[in-house]
Design an enzyme around this catalytic site. Structure first.
Site, PDB file in Angstrom:
ATOM      1  CG  ASP A 113       4.045  -7.287   5.179  1.00  0.00           C
ATOM      2  OD1 ASP A 113       2.926  -6.849   5.513  1.00  0.00           O
ATOM      3  OD2 ASP A 113       4.295  -7.714   4.033  1.00  0.00           O
ATOM      4  CG  ASP A 342      -1.142  -4.872   5.410  1.00  0.00           C
ATOM      5  OD1 ASP A 342      -0.233  -5.627   5.811  1.00  0.00           O
ATOM      6  OD2 ASP A 342      -1.070  -4.230   4.349  1.00  0.00           O
TER       7      ASP A 342
END
Length: 473
Positions: A113, A342
């Protein structure tokens, strides 16, 4: 350690619930493999429900990233090393790597992440994950780290400077059991609770060994999570804060190439590369286009400093320049607006005002196809068009042009996808698909679906983002 974890568990409410990179290496370099993989998710007969869940999750993730306070309470030279690890795609929209923690090392799976920084693993035999009954995931059998099996484990102390990474400089005011001048305070860093869009996790901070095959990083700050909500695996944070993996390991550059996904788990992986060491130089990787990272430094919203902002100058649909207002492309004085990259988001998110401009242009240029409204309602994606009866099909190109001139001309499969034999949908999401939107924060979030089959590089030493099309399998 065990009793402290048990007492923490008792008072918290659990209902809260690559291969293009040819960077030269020398004999002083080390190579370690990690795999990026999709979380296990067998093929489902209800493809529309899977897509709807992914679209909803992507928008919820965007709401989380757009909120200023999303955390609750809390060229390689001789001085560099190259760590290499496999990266696997998963059917629920994420990519994972495997890491070993402890002495002897316990290997666990972590979601990669870039939109958060703390790394954490499910911890102890009492770990509980609510609402984690994903396909092929038994919430009662999620692999966990067992502190009692490691000889190198330690709790982070309340006065340890690393405690401030998560809780800020005022955390010492919460060290109530310590005298102000005490050098031997035994009070522990406070428990954490962190929100991730649809999910959350809570636990205690540990110092533990992070073990690669050729190198061990000691006293790595990692979360020992006792409970989670909708988190079927741990998370390894690649964000920009001090507690992230790149910050703690001194990573100068990391890169990956995401294998093409069909929302299933094929077991195919690609490599993630981590370059560490005292020097990186300013040489660009051959074949990559670069754009500088933008530092969103608004003091009132320090959380925005965690994200990897890039500056989009233009969005083109076909040969048409979609005139998106400047305030959405670059953060304003209040920190809101701009675009981030992201890996934790599945589909690219655009704030409603941006999405409407882009989708309207697609509708204009594809006006000879009828809208598939029923599929839009089932999948949570739009626009969807029915192409049955057409002998030839034309799709407008989608291009992001960045500061510095770098252009990302997306492959068609990265922004349109067949939902059945006759219907194709735009794989970009916005608020109007799942309810009321959230204003503020990044206006555009480039998700991992749009990054697939690109070689992606985060050059932290030179503050730039590089990319190039590449088959990742």
């Amino acid at each position: 350690m065990a009793s402290l974890l048990l007492s923490f568990f008792s008072f918290l409410s659990i209902s809260t619930t690559l291969t293009l990179a040819t960077a030269a290496t020398t004999t002083a370099s080390t190579t370690i493999k990690i795999s990026l993989s999709p979380f296990p998710h067998p093929p489902s007969s209800d493809a529309y429900q899977i897509l709807n869940n992914l679209a909803t999750s992507s928008v919820s993730r965007a709401h989380h990233l757009k909120q200023p306070n999303h955390k609750i309470k809390a060229k390689t030279n001789t001085t560099s090393s190259l760590l290499k690890t496999p990266l696997f795609p998963h059917g629920y929209g994420a990519y994972t790597i495997s890491l070993g923690f402890g002495t002897p090392p316990q290997t666990l799976t972590f979601i990669m992440d870039t939109g958060s920084s703390l790394s954490w693993f499910p911890c102890t035999s009492r770990y509980l994950c609510s609402q984690c009954a994903f396909p092929n995931v038994d919430p009662k059998k999620i692999p966990a780290f067992f502190p009692k099996l490691s000889s190198s484990i330690a709790l982070v102390g309340c006065k340890n400077p690393k405690c401030r990474w998560l809780f800020g400089p005022d955390v010492e005011s919460r060290c109530q059991d310590c005298e102000p001048t005490s050098k031997n305070c035994t009070q522990n860093c406070p428990p954490y609770i962190i929100q991730y869009g649809l999910g959350s996790t809570g636990g205690l901070l540990l110092l533990e060994n992070l073990v690669f095959s050729q190198k061990t990083f000691r006293d790595f700050v990692v979360g020992c999570s006792i409970f989670s909500n909708r988190q079927p695996a741990g998370i390894v944070g690649f964000g920009r804060r001090p507690e992230s993996l790149p910050s703690q390991l001194g990573v100068k550059k990391f890169s990956y190439c995401l294998v093409s996904r069909r929302f299933d788990d094929t077991g195919v992986s690609s490599n993630m590369l981590l370059e560490t060491g005292s020097g990186s130089g300013d040489d660009k990787t051959k074949g990559l286009s670069y754009t500088p990272f933008y530092k969103n430094q608004v003091a009132s919203h320090p959380i925005f400093q965690e994200f990897y902002y890039v500056t989009i100058r233009k969005i083109l649909v076909g040969d048409k320049h979609v005139k998106v207002p400047y305030k959405y492309l670059v953060p304003g004085s209040d920190g809101h607006g701009g675009a981030i990259v992201d890996s934790g988001s599945t589909f690219t998110f655009m704030e409603r005002a941006v999405f409407e401009l882009v989708s309207t242009e697609f509708e204009k240029q594809m006006g000879n196809y009828s809208r598939a409204r029923e599929v839009e309602n089932k999948s949570g994606l739009a626009p969807c068009v029915n192409i049955s009866g057409h002998k030839s099909i034309t799709f407008p190109e989608l291009i992001f042009q960045f500061k510095g001139g770098a252009k990302m001309a997306l492959p068609l499969a990265n922004y349109f996808s067949f939902l059945d034999v006759n219907v194709v949908c735009l794989m970009i999401v916005t608020d109007n698909m799942v309810g009321q939107g959230v204003s503020g924060g990044p206006a555009i979030i480039l998700g991992n679906f749009q990054q697939q089959n690109y070689y992606i590089e985060y050059d932290l030493a030179n503050e730039r983002f590089g990319f190039a099309k590449q088959s990742c399998v």
